[in-house]
Design an enzyme around this catalytic site. Structure first.
Site, PDB file in Angstrom:
ATOM      1  N   LYS A 136      -2.607   4.503   7.634  1.00 27.73           N
ATOM      2  CA  LYS A 136      -2.697   5.053   8.991  1.00 27.73           C
ATOM      3  C   LYS A 136      -2.643   6.572   8.961  1.00 27.73           C
ATOM      4  O   LYS A 136      -1.704   7.165   8.433  1.00 27.73           O
ATOM      5  CB  LYS A 136      -1.569   4.474   9.839  1.00 27.73           C
ATOM      6  CG  LYS A 136      -1.634   2.950   9.950  1.00 27.73           C
ATOM      7  CD  LYS A 136      -0.380   2.386  10.585  1.00 27.73           C
ATOM      8  CE  LYS A 136      -0.382   0.871  10.483  1.00 27.73           C
ATOM      9  NZ  LYS A 136      -0.276   0.386   9.073  1.00 27.73           N
ATOM     10  N   ARG A 156      -8.297  -8.761   9.863  1.00 25.63           N
ATOM     11  CA  ARG A 156      -8.202  -9.770   8.802  1.00 25.63           C
ATOM     12  C   ARG A 156      -9.159 -10.930   9.043  1.00 25.63           C
ATOM     13  O   ARG A 156      -8.846 -12.076   8.760  1.00 25.63           O
ATOM     14  CB  ARG A 156      -6.759 -10.258   8.717  1.00 25.63           C
ATOM     15  CG  ARG A 156      -6.133  -9.946   7.382  1.00 25.63           C
ATOM     16  CD  ARG A 156      -4.610  -9.897   7.424  1.00 25.63           C
ATOM     17  NE  ARG A 156      -4.189  -8.507   7.436  1.00 25.63           N
ATOM     18  CZ  ARG A 156      -3.346  -8.004   8.319  1.00 25.63           C
ATOM     19  NH1 ARG A 156      -2.820  -8.752   9.249  1.00 25.63           N
ATOM     20  NH2 ARG A 156      -3.026  -6.736   8.248  1.00 25.63           N
ATOM     21  N   ASP A 201     -10.895  -0.891  13.988  1.00 23.47           N
ATOM     22  CA  ASP A 201     -11.365  -1.004  12.609  1.00 23.47           C
ATOM     23  C   ASP A 201     -12.811  -1.483  12.546  1.00 23.47           C
ATOM     24  O   ASP A 201     -13.341  -2.055  13.504  1.00 23.47           O
ATOM     25  CB  ASP A 201     -10.486  -1.986  11.832  1.00 23.47           C
ATOM     26  CG  ASP A 201      -9.072  -1.474  11.635  1.00 23.47           C
ATOM     27  OD1 ASP A 201      -8.883  -0.248  11.579  1.00 23.47           O
ATOM     28  OD2 ASP A 201      -8.151  -2.315  11.543  1.00 23.47           O
ATOM     29  N   ARG A 231       0.826  -1.217   0.000  1.00 25.75           N
ATOM     30  CA  ARG A 231       0.000   0.000   0.000  1.00 25.75           C
ATOM     31  C   ARG A 231       0.852   1.256   0.000  1.00 25.75           C
ATOM     32  O   ARG A 231       0.596   2.195  -0.744  1.00 25.75           O
ATOM     33  CB  ARG A 231      -0.921  -0.012   1.223  1.00 25.75           C
ATOM     34  CG  ARG A 231      -1.673   1.268   1.479  1.00 25.75           C
ATOM     35  CD  ARG A 231      -2.743   1.065   2.533  1.00 25.75           C
ATOM     36  NE  ARG A 231      -3.753   0.127   2.045  1.00 25.75           N
ATOM     37  CZ  ARG A 231      -4.488  -0.655   2.828  1.00 25.75           C
ATOM     38  NH1 ARG A 231      -4.306  -0.650   4.129  1.00 25.75           N
ATOM     39  NH2 ARG A 231      -5.388  -1.450   2.296  1.00 25.75           N
ATOM     40  N   TYR A 232       1.846   1.302   0.875  1.00 20.23           N
ATOM     41  CA  TYR A 232       2.709   2.471   0.989  1.00 20.23           C
ATOM     42  C   TYR A 232       3.868   2.344   0.005  1.00 20.23           C
ATOM     43  O   TYR A 232       4.296   1.231  -0.311  1.00 20.23           O
ATOM     44  CB  TYR A 232       3.252   2.594   2.407  1.00 20.23           C
ATOM     45  CG  TYR A 232       2.185   2.632   3.481  1.00 20.23           C
ATOM     46  CD1 TYR A 232       1.521   3.811   3.791  1.00 20.23           C
ATOM     47  CD2 TYR A 232       1.847   1.480   4.191  1.00 20.23           C
ATOM     48  CE1 TYR A 232       0.542   3.840   4.779  1.00 20.23           C
ATOM     49  CE2 TYR A 232       0.880   1.499   5.175  1.00 20.23           C
ATOM     50  CZ  TYR A 232       0.236   2.681   5.471  1.00 20.23           C
ATOM     51  OH  TYR A 232      -0.730   2.715   6.446  1.00 20.23           O
ATOM     52  N   ARG A 267       6.852   0.490   1.936  1.00 21.71           N
ATOM     53  CA  ARG A 267       6.579  -0.557   2.921  1.00 21.71           C
ATOM     54  C   ARG A 267       5.631  -1.593   2.352  1.00 21.71           C
ATOM     55  O   ARG A 267       4.762  -1.262   1.541  1.00 21.71           O
ATOM     56  CB  ARG A 267       5.942   0.048   4.181  1.00 21.71           C
ATOM     57  CG  ARG A 267       6.899   0.764   5.098  1.00 21.71           C
ATOM     58  CD  ARG A 267       6.207   1.899   5.827  1.00 21.71           C
ATOM     59  NE  ARG A 267       5.949   3.021   4.933  1.00 21.71           N
ATOM     60  CZ  ARG A 267       5.128   4.016   5.209  1.00 21.71           C
ATOM     61  NH1 ARG A 267       4.462   4.025   6.342  1.00 21.71           N
ATOM     62  NH2 ARG A 267       4.944   4.996   4.347  1.00 21.71           N
ATOM     63  N   CYS A 324      -3.261 -18.022  14.145  1.00 18.39           N
ATOM     64  CA  CYS A 324      -2.758 -17.330  15.330  1.00 18.39           C
ATOM     65  C   CYS A 324      -2.878 -18.263  16.537  1.00 18.39           C
ATOM     66  O   CYS A 324      -3.702 -19.176  16.536  1.00 18.39           O
ATOM     67  CB  CYS A 324      -3.560 -16.063  15.626  1.00 18.39           C
ATOM     68  SG  CYS A 324      -3.636 -14.876  14.272  1.00 18.39           S
ATOM     69  N   ASP A 331      -6.700   3.615  10.915  1.00 13.77           N
ATOM     70  CA  ASP A 331      -6.347   2.976   9.648  1.00 13.77           C
ATOM     71  C   ASP A 331      -7.539   3.216   8.727  1.00 13.77           C
ATOM     72  O   ASP A 331      -8.595   2.599   8.869  1.00 13.77           O
ATOM     73  CB  ASP A 331      -6.090   1.482   9.848  1.00 13.77           C
ATOM     74  CG  ASP A 331      -5.063   0.945   8.864  1.00 13.77           C
ATOM     75  OD1 ASP A 331      -4.868   1.584   7.816  1.00 13.77           O
ATOM     76  OD2 ASP A 331      -4.466  -0.115   9.135  1.00 13.77           O
ATOM     77  N   CYS A 391      -8.673 -12.945  18.007  1.00 16.28           N
ATOM     78  CA  CYS A 391      -9.294 -11.753  18.582  1.00 16.28           C
ATOM     79  C   CYS A 391     -10.592 -11.443  17.842  1.00 16.28           C
ATOM     80  O   CYS A 391     -10.644 -11.534  16.609  1.00 16.28           O
ATOM     81  CB  CYS A 391      -8.361 -10.551  18.466  1.00 16.28           C
ATOM     82  SG  CYS A 391      -6.723 -10.801  19.185  1.00 16.28           S
ATOM     83  N   CYS A 439     -10.326  -8.680  14.938  1.00 19.54           N
ATOM     84  CA  CYS A 439      -9.256  -8.848  13.946  1.00 19.54           C
ATOM     85  C   CYS A 439      -9.634  -8.211  12.611  1.00 19.54           C
ATOM     86  O   CYS A 439     -10.680  -8.524  12.021  1.00 19.54           O
ATOM     87  CB  CYS A 439      -8.962 -10.330  13.746  1.00 19.54           C
ATOM     88  SG  CYS A 439      -7.649 -10.633  12.542  1.00 19.54           S
TER      89      CYS A 439
END
Length: 442
Positions: A375, A155, A331, A133-134, A137, A146, A368, A150, A153
């Site tokens: 961000k 994702r 998010d 995206r950046y 980066r 994981c 975000d 969570c 999340c």
């Protein structure tokens, strides 16, 4: 098993808190402190949790949880360490429970602007598992699993097992997929910073950590590598009882230092209750071996939206040499409207935290931006209308000319405005009008 000297220090100061859980009362120190025991005994179903808790938890709560899981986009997976840290005498209010276990009684309808991939990571994916995206980066999604899952999340479209409501994309930890990612990075000299995430790097083998790290270190234009994991917060004993994994990370940090490439670890703590003597021992070990650790927290209602709690988290992490790097506005994720906060509250918390400790240990509070804006510092918005519950951000260095809209939770709005948002025609009209106003002030 923990190294003997560390084990002695932990046992002098840490009561065996896991023995409050009926299913693990007979677990020895050596078992609980072994990361493989943690993995083997992780809780993955409502029935499994009920069996571990026994009569300690009311049947009504378990039915509330069962109904909540039925509509959740994330599967259940909790280490015994996390389960034992939850206050099961007051599970509705407990800040750790709220992060991982959804209840039907807490459910709030999602905002109409919700999308499964709210950050449009698919739109910035250049090869499966690489989000670029950046300009300089990239995000290397090494795995889709994981050690815990969570609720909030980002994702949820990809991470973990399929649920009743979401069939996941897959980013399996295969060498073939990783080689395509390496190829794209090698052929894109503007990329000099790579975040290795997923999923969670804790779910990678030591050999896989080495393979990915050495693959990135071999690319001359890569100057920074960040391994992201929640492991330090939810299974800190692995840092100490899995020396092959920790040594693989240390070896990469040392190798990077010899060639002036920064290799660091990013952690994810959200509440001071997640920090125990095991955390302290693990953090001290990493610090003593020269590993830089930074933390990224997520602001969550009923978890860390109390300024005193948030300040304590920041200061405690700082004392452990874990740099409080980011605090995210939550998010847009399905099923978590009860956790999100309005932008005005995020700004209030930022004002409180700024000044409680040194500037270099003060986190940046960020949004975000939905739709792929990246961000944005929370108070850098172009326009905020708290009555509509909309905030507009721009990202000139990421996607010039675009306007990105973050919505406040519906629960923070007036009853009249909530009804308006639930009307498709009126919600479309409000969004278009606000976006036009935001463009007018650019």
């Amino acid at each position: 098993m923990l190294p003997h000297a560390i084990q002695q220090r932990v046992h002098q100061t840490c009561l065996p808190f896991w023995r409050s859980i009926p299913g693990w009362r007979e677990a020895s120190d050596e078992e609980f402190e072994n990361w493989l025991w943690q993995e083997r005994n992780s809780v993955t179903t409502v029935d499994g949790l009920a069996a571990v808790l026994g009569e300690q938890i009311a049947p009504e709560f378990m039915e509330d949880l069962r109904a909540g899981m039925a509509t959740a986009p994330m599967a259940m997976r909790l280490t015994p360490y996390v389960v034992a840290l939850i206050n099961w005498n007051e599970p509705y209010a407990d800040p750790l429970r709220r992060q991982f276990l959804p209840l039907a009684s807490e459910y709030q309808p999602p905002h109409p602007l919700l999308r499964l991939d709210s950050l449009d990571e698919h739109g910035d994916t250049k090869t499966p598992g690489l989000v670029h995206r950046y300009p300089d980066r990239a995000l290397f999604l090494a795995t889709d699993h994981c050690p815990v899952y969570c609720r909030f999340c980002t994702r949820s479209y990809s991470v973990g097992l399929d649920t009743e409501t979401v069939t996941k994309d897959r980013n399996s930890p295969t060498r073939e997929r990783w080689e395509r990612i390496f190829k794209h990075i090698r052929e894109t000299p503007t990329i000099n910073d790579v975040v290795v995430s997923g999923g969670d790097c804790f779910r990678l083998k030591a050999s896989q950590i080495t393979l990915i790290g050495q693959g990135l270190l071999a690319i001359p234009h890569v100057r920074r590598i960040r391994f992201a994991t929640k492991g330090l917060a939810i299974e800190p004993m692995k840092i100490l009882s899995a020396p092959d994994w920790t040594d693989a990370l240390i070896a990469l940090c040392d190798a990077g230092r010899r060639t002036q490439v920064e290799v660091v670890l990013h952690s994810h703590f959200n509440h001071p209750h997640e920090i125990t003597e095991y955390t302290i021992a693990a953090a001290n070990h990493l610090f003593s071996r020269g590993i830089t650790v930074r933390n990224q927290a997520v602001l969550l209602r009923g978890v860390n939206d109390d300024p005193v709690v948030l300040a304590k988290l920041v200061k405690t992490l700082s004392d452990l040499h874990i740099h409080p790097y980011y605090v995210y506005a939550c998010d847009l994720v399905d099923g978590i409207e009860d956790l999100r906060l309005p932008i005005r509250r995020v700004c209030e918390l930022e004002k409180y935290v700024r000044g409680v400790t040194a500037g270099y240990n003060t986190p940046a509070f960020v949004v975000d931006a939905p739709g792929g804006g990246g961000k944005r510092v929370v108070h850098s918005y172009e326009l905020y209308d708290p009555e509509l519950g909309l905030t507009a951000y721009t990202a000139p260095s990421v996607k010039s000319g675009a306007v990105f809209i973050y919505p406040d939770p519906l629960s923070s709005l007036s009853p009249e405005r909530r009804l308006a948002w639930l009307d498709p025609e009126r919600s479309k009209e409000m969004l278009c009008s606000f976006t036009d106003r935001a463009r007018a002030v650019l």
